[in-house]
Each structure stands twice: as structure tokens, then as C-alpha cells.
Design a protein around this motif. Structure first.
Motif, mmCIF file in Angstrom:
data_model
loop_
_atom_site.group_PDB
_atom_site.id
_atom_site.type_symbol
_atom_site.label_atom_id
_atom_site.label_comp_id
_atom_site.label_asym_id
_atom_site.label_seq_id
_atom_site.Cartn_x
_atom_site.Cartn_y
_atom_site.Cartn_z
ATOM 1 N N ILE A 245 5.835 13.462 -6.183
ATOM 2 C CA ILE A 245 7.121 12.705 -6.100
ATOM 3 C C ILE A 245 7.851 12.903 -4.862
ATOM 4 C CG2 ILE A 245 9.507 12.535 -6.999
ATOM 5 C CD1 ILE A 245 8.681 13.248 -9.607
ATOM 6 N N ALA A 246 7.422 14.164 -4.346
ATOM 7 C CA ALA A 246 8.424 14.797 -3.086
ATOM 8 C C ALA A 246 7.599 14.149 -2.001
ATOM 9 C CB ALA A 246 8.348 16.202 -2.900
ATOM 10 N N ASP A 247 8.341 13.757 -0.961
ATOM 11 C CA ASP A 247 7.887 13.178 0.289
ATOM 12 C C ASP A 247 7.505 11.881 0.251
ATOM 13 O OD1 ASP A 247 8.686 15.451 1.677
ATOM 14 O OD2 ASP A 247 6.756 15.988 2.089
ATOM 15 N N GLY A 248 8.007 11.037 -0.807
ATOM 16 C CA GLY A 248 7.440 9.861 -1.012
ATOM 17 C C GLY A 248 6.681 9.782 -2.445
ATOM 18 N N PRO A 249 7.039 9.301 -3.474
ATOM 19 C CA PRO A 249 6.110 9.028 -4.807
ATOM 20 C C PRO A 249 4.986 8.290 -4.569
ATOM 21 C CG PRO A 249 7.996 7.545 -4.820
ATOM 22 C CD PRO A 249 8.332 8.389 -3.471
ATOM 23 N N ASP A 250 3.879 8.584 -5.224
ATOM 24 C CA ASP A 250 2.582 8.032 -5.195
ATOM 25 C C ASP A 250 2.712 6.485 -4.949
ATOM 26 O OD1 ASP A 250 1.715 10.796 -5.412
ATOM 27 O OD2 ASP A 250 0.494 10.197 -7.336
ATOM 28 N N GLU A 251 3.441 5.841 -5.837
ATOM 29 C CA GLU A 251 3.730 4.306 -5.816
ATOM 30 C C GLU A 251 4.072 3.798 -4.627
ATOM 31 O OE1 GLU A 251 3.504 6.182 -9.584
ATOM 32 O OE2 GLU A 251 4.913 6.246 -8.236
ATOM 33 N N VAL A 252 4.961 4.510 -3.980
ATOM 34 C CA VAL A 252 5.351 4.013 -2.676
ATOM 35 C C VAL A 252 4.149 3.892 -1.367
ATOM 36 C CG1 VAL A 252 6.960 4.426 -0.672
ATOM 37 C CG2 VAL A 252 7.746 4.580 -3.024
ATOM 38 N N HIS A 253 3.382 5.187 -1.575
ATOM 39 C CA HIS A 253 2.248 5.365 -0.530
ATOM 40 C C HIS A 253 1.233 4.392 -1.054
ATOM 41 C CE1 HIS A 253 3.823 8.713 1.729
ATOM 42 N NE2 HIS A 253 4.195 9.302 0.449
ATOM 43 N N GLN A 254 1.087 4.023 -2.213
ATOM 44 C CA GLN A 254 0.192 3.132 -2.654
ATOM 45 C C GLN A 254 0.242 1.677 -2.458
ATOM 46 O OE1 GLN A 254 0.301 4.346 -7.057
ATOM 47 N NE2 GLN A 254 -1.984 4.572 -6.940
ATOM 48 N N ARG A 255 1.758 1.414 -2.459
ATOM 49 C CA ARG A 255 2.130 0.070 -2.193
ATOM 50 C C ARG A 255 1.867 -0.205 -0.708
ATOM 51 N NH1 ARG A 255 7.341 -1.370 0.115
ATOM 52 N NH2 ARG A 255 8.015 -3.600 -0.580
ATOM 53 N N SER A 256 2.181 0.881 0.272
ATOM 54 C CA SER A 256 2.154 0.491 1.746
ATOM 55 C C SER A 256 0.773 0.565 2.100
ATOM 56 C CB SER A 256 2.736 1.777 2.423
ATOM 57 O OG SER A 256 2.461 1.754 3.643
ATOM 58 N N LEU A 257 -0.267 1.413 1.247
ATOM 59 C CA LEU A 257 -1.748 1.519 1.627
ATOM 60 C C LEU A 257 -2.428 0.135 1.348
ATOM 61 C CD1 LEU A 257 -3.731 3.185 2.814
ATOM 62 C CD2 LEU A 257 -3.985 4.535 0.641
ATOM 63 N N ALA A 258 -2.084 -0.393 0.185
ATOM 64 C CA ALA A 258 -2.543 -1.626 -0.462
ATOM 65 C C ALA A 258 -2.023 -2.714 0.546
ATOM 66 C CB ALA A 258 -2.262 -1.939 -1.644
ATOM 67 N N ARG A 259 -0.769 -2.840 1.080
ATOM 68 C CA ARG A 259 -0.572 -3.819 1.846
ATOM 69 C C ARG A 259 -1.107 -4.050 3.335
ATOM 70 N NH1 ARG A 259 6.016 -4.019 2.120
ATOM 71 N NH2 ARG A 259 6.252 -5.778 0.664
ATOM 72 N N ARG A 260 -1.775 -2.605 3.739
ATOM 73 C CA ARG A 260 -2.303 -2.659 4.990
ATOM 74 C C ARG A 260 -3.692 -3.051 4.850
ATOM 75 N NH1 ARG A 260 -1.525 2.524 5.732
ATOM 76 N NH2 ARG A 260 0.655 2.140 6.486
ATOM 77 N N GLU A 261 -4.357 -2.490 3.591
ATOM 78 C CA GLU A 261 -5.671 -3.122 3.362
ATOM 79 C C GLU A 261 -5.620 -4.718 3.040
ATOM 80 O OE1 GLU A 261 -8.805 -1.677 2.768
ATOM 81 O OE2 GLU A 261 -7.560 0.119 4.166
ATOM 82 N N LEU A 262 -4.815 -5.113 2.494
ATOM 83 C CA LEU A 262 -4.956 -6.800 2.312
ATOM 84 C C LEU A 262 -4.380 -7.449 3.455
ATOM 85 C CD1 LEU A 262 -2.714 -6.590 -1.069
ATOM 86 C CD2 LEU A 262 -5.136 -7.426 -0.817
ATOM 87 N N LYS A 263 -3.733 -7.202 4.528
ATOM 88 C CA LYS A 263 -3.197 -7.462 5.716
ATOM 89 C C LYS A 263 -4.485 -8.091 6.485
ATOM 90 C CE LYS A 263 -0.222 -7.143 9.624
ATOM 91 N NZ LYS A 263 0.753 -6.096 10.396
ATOM 92 N N ARG A 264 -5.629 -7.609 6.322
ATOM 93 C CA ARG A 264 -6.995 -7.897 7.409
ATOM 94 C C ARG A 264 -7.412 -9.292 6.531
ATOM 95 N NH1 ARG A 264 -10.694 -3.027 7.121
ATOM 96 N NH2 ARG A 264 -9.872 -2.501 5.017
ATOM 97 N N TYR A 265 -6.839 -9.751 5.391
ATOM 98 C CA TYR A 265 -7.570 -10.670 4.725
ATOM 99 C C TYR A 265 -6.369 -11.927 4.565
ATOM 100 C CZ TYR A 265 -11.018 -7.265 3.459
ATOM 101 O OH TYR A 265 -11.976 -6.081 3.487
ATOM 102 N N LEU A 266 -5.238 -11.644 4.890
ATOM 103 C CA LEU A 266 -4.413 -12.655 4.726
ATOM 104 C C LEU A 266 -4.286 -13.487 6.020
ATOM 105 C CD1 LEU A 266 -1.533 -10.650 3.005
ATOM 106 C CD2 LEU A 266 -3.033 -12.292 2.012
#
Length: 404
Positions: free
Chosen positions: A383-404
Motif C-alpha cells: 500500500i505504502a508509496d503507492g498501492p500495487d494497483e496504481v503501479h500496475q495501471r501505470s505500467l500497463a499503460r506504458r506497455e500498451l502505448k507502444r501498440y496504440l
């Protein structure tokens, strides 16, 4: 990528390992015994001050700070194995070496963004271990995983800022030596750019209008090593405009600069916690018998230990790669890897600690072993320093950006 330890790292590792064996591990039980006799649970046991004096004498002090003017001048890659060692006793070793959060992040902020007067007044005594500090960002009334939600007001009134808001889980705030809070709030709540609405100001603990309302527990623990976690009320607390860190509107950027190193430091220490858990599992397995043979002969125990070892080796390589990238291409260039370790490490270490607790039976959840407290700390870091889900959201967006 070369992760081999250089000569300085090897020297510091050897000194730190010896310091842990000779001083830190024996002090764990002593600290708990002394704490039970103190007038306040937040007072510092005498053995902790003895550890700090010995660490300074041995040159094991401020190892976290890469700025050679103020700290040890180590790179992230050099510091990583040292933080791992300290993570084996996370409630004593970081404090003993002046490498404990939230002071580490606050010292980094003051080093990078503080002016000369702020560094002299607050950074120098923090570096000397004479005072402690707190970082006041999280709030109970909003989803603080999105820092743009913060509602604390920092309003300018002539030559002063007036701070009004309610914070909680403010690490360090319960410690009697906590003298300064770095407070994040909004100086421009209606600004068009939601990431330029926030600023950070230095608020001394004894400022009128600052009230430490209560201590917040973590899975029932007070977390004395970090100076506790408090709910803090700022009721029209006034500080000089000179207490602004950096510039108005720079708070979000400062927070991101602070959290990058903080996240990898947590992951480094988590690996040390996992190593401590594996050691305790192995010692328990060879010393206990059940159903006619030792636990070490039980197939399921083999699986737990083997899986834990594989997991730790994988995590360590990912953390070392991240440290290397931070040193070579900067925090921004290592953004994906920082998020990856922040997602992977707490989750995996929680699982290892859970197996270790299971292997210890009732002892695993007791105060006679460090496992329950280690589990509480590791689980909190999901939870601390940003919950897992926030980091997953950001990381997934960065991965998907290459395909959009």
C-alpha cells in the motif's frame, strides 16, 4: 550490466555483516525489554543509542545518501546490498545507521530542493541523528493513492503560509525527537494543471495549530522503529514563507523525486527480510519433528524453501538491474523497473513470510519470533508509496502505448 560488487561495496558489506552479528541481532531482544520499561512507548531504548554510536564509529552512517557532501556518496547499485543486509533487522539496523524512513526521504528532499538556511537548520541535525522528522502527505478523507486528491490547504497570508488539513499514517510523527514535518498541500487548488497545485512546506512540530491526535497502528503494531504513524491535525498553523521547499506548485514533482529512491530502498530491505525468513525456516525445519521425522524431511517444506530461494534470487536481480538503471539513465529512465520491483517485491516477500509463519506454527504469530512483525511491515508496503494497483495501471499503460 555488471552487478559485481566493487571493492568499496565489499568492504562495507563485510563491516555491516559483522556489525549485524556482533551488535544488532543481540540487541533485538534487549530493545524490546528496555522499551517495556520506558515511560512512553515512543521513547528510544538505550541500546538503540548505543548502536547508533557504534555505527558512526565504524563509518556505517548515512549510507543511503548518494550526495558525497552530506552522505556516503554511494550509488544505488553500491547501496543495494547494504540495504538488503539492514533489512534483515528492519526495526533496528536502519535506525542504527541513520538510514531509516521517513528521515532518509526527507534528507534527500532537503539535499536536492532545500535552500541553504533549510539545510543548515534541518538537514544537518537530521544527518547527525540528533532529531527525527515526518512526511505528511496521506489523508484519511480522500484516496491518497492519487496525490492530486489531497485537500490540505496551504494559503499565503502576507509573509506566512497558513496550513489547514488532516493527515494520517504520518510516519515518524510520534517520535519524541521528531522536530519537523514536511507537509504537502495545495497552494493553488483551482489551478488548471492538477500536478502544479501542490507545494511542500516545512512545519516545525511545535508550531501552534499542529496537533498529534493519535497513533495509528499497523496490524496492531505501533511500529516504534519509524517513530510510529500518527494522525496529525493542522488547524491554521502558520509558518514563514521561507519554509517553502523549492517553488510553489513544485510539490508533486518533489514527491515523485522523493518516492523513486524510497521505493527501491524498501525493496532492497524487503529482500533482506525474505533472507531472514528463509534462515528462520531452515533452522526451524532441522530442529523440529512431526509425525516421526523432522520438518526438514517433509516434502511440502522442501517446496517452500526451494520456491523461496528461487524467488529471492529473481527479485534481487531485478532490484539490482533497477539500481543500475537509476545510476546510469536516471530515475525517469528506470521508471518501468522501479514500478516493477514495487509490484513484485512486497507481494513475493509476503508469501515467503507467510510460509515461514506457517512452519513456525503458533510461534510464527507470536512475539518470540520476528516473523509476524516482518509480515506486517511487508504487507503494508503493498500500500505504502503507492498501492500495487496504481503501479500496475501505470505500467500497463506504458506497455500498451507502444501498440496504440
Amino acid at each position: 550490466m555488471d552487478f559485481a560488487f566493487d571493492a568499496r561495496t565489499e568492504e562495507l558489506r563485510a563491516k555491516l555483516l559483522a556489525f549485524m552479528d556482533e551488535y544488532v541481532y543481540p540487541a533485538e531482544a534487549v530493545a524490546e525489554e528496555q522499551r517495556s520499561l520506558l515511560a512512553s512507548p515512543w521513547d528510544t531504548p538505550a541500546v538503540v543509542e548505543e548502536l547508533k554510536a557504534e555505527a558512526r564509529r565504524q563509518g556505517l552512517w548515512n549510507l543511503f545518501l548518494p550526495d558525497s557532501e552530506y552522505g556516503a556518496g554511494l550509488t544505488n547499485l553500491q547501496y543495494a546490498p547494504l540495504a538488503e543486509i539492514m533489512g534483515r533487522s528492519p526495526h533496528l539496523a536502519p535506525t542504527a545507521t541513520n538510514c531509516a524512513a521517513p528521515d532518509t526521504g526527507n534528507m534527500e528532499v532537503l539535499t536536492q530542493f532545500g535552500d541553504e538556511q533549510q539545510r543548515k537548520q534541518w538537514l544537518e541535525p537530521l544527518l547527525a541523528g540528533e532529531i527525527r522528522s515526518a512526511f505528511a502527505m496521506t489523508e484519511p478523507d480522500v484516496a491518497s493513492s492519487d496525490a492530486t486528491n489531497i485537500t490540505t490547504h496551504i494559503e499565503r497570508d502576507g509573509d506566512e503560509y497558513v496550513i489547514t488539513g488532516r493527515k494520517w499514517y504520518i510516519s515518524g510523527a510520534m517520535h519524541p525527537d521528531c522536530k519537523i514535518h514536511i507537509v504537502m498541500g495545495k497552494t493553488d487548488p483551482d489551478g488548471e494543471d492538477v500536478r502544479r497545485q501542490q507545494s511542500m512546506v516545512l512545519v516545525p512540530r511545535d508550531t501552534p495549530g499542529v496537533t498529534i491526535k493519535r497513533a495509528m497502528q499497523v496490524f496492531g503494531y505501533e511500529d516504534h522503529s519509524h517513530g510510529g504513524h500518527a494522525e496529525v491535525i493542522f488547524d491554521h498553523a502558520r509558518v514563514p514563507v521561507s519554509n517553502l521547499i523549492g517553488e510553489e506548485g513544485g510539490g508533486f514533482a518533489i514527491a515523485q523525486a522523493r518516492l523513486g529512491p524510497g521505493r527501491i530502498h524498501h525493496c532492497m530491505r524487503l529482500i533482506g527480510m525474505a533472507e531472514r525468513a528463509i534462515e528462520l525456516m531452515c533452522r526451524r525445519a532441522v530442529s523440529r519433528n512431526a509425525f516421526g521425522k523432522s520438518l526438514a524431511q517433509q516434502g511440502v517444506v522442501h517446496n517452500w524453501i526451494a520456491d523461496a530461494r528461487v524467488t529471492v534470487e529473481q527479485l534481487r536481480l531485478l532490484v539490482l538491474k533497477t539500481a543500475w538503471l537509476m545510476d546510469t539513465v536516471g530515475n525517469r529512465g528506470a521508471h518501468t523497473e522501479i514500478q516493477a520491483i514495487k509490484i513484485a517485491t512486497p507481494r513475493a516477500v509476503v508469501d515467503i513470510l507467510d510460509r515461514a509463519i506457517q512452519l513456525h506454527g503458533a510461534g510464527g504469530v507470536s512475539q518470540d519470533f520476528p516473523l509476524a512483525e516482518l509480515y506486517a511491515g511487508a504487507r503494508t508496503l503493498m500500500i505504502a508509496d503507492g498501492p500495487d494497483e496504481v503501479h500496475q495501471r501505470s505500467l500497463a499503460r506504458r506497455e500498451l502505448k507502444r501498440y496504440l
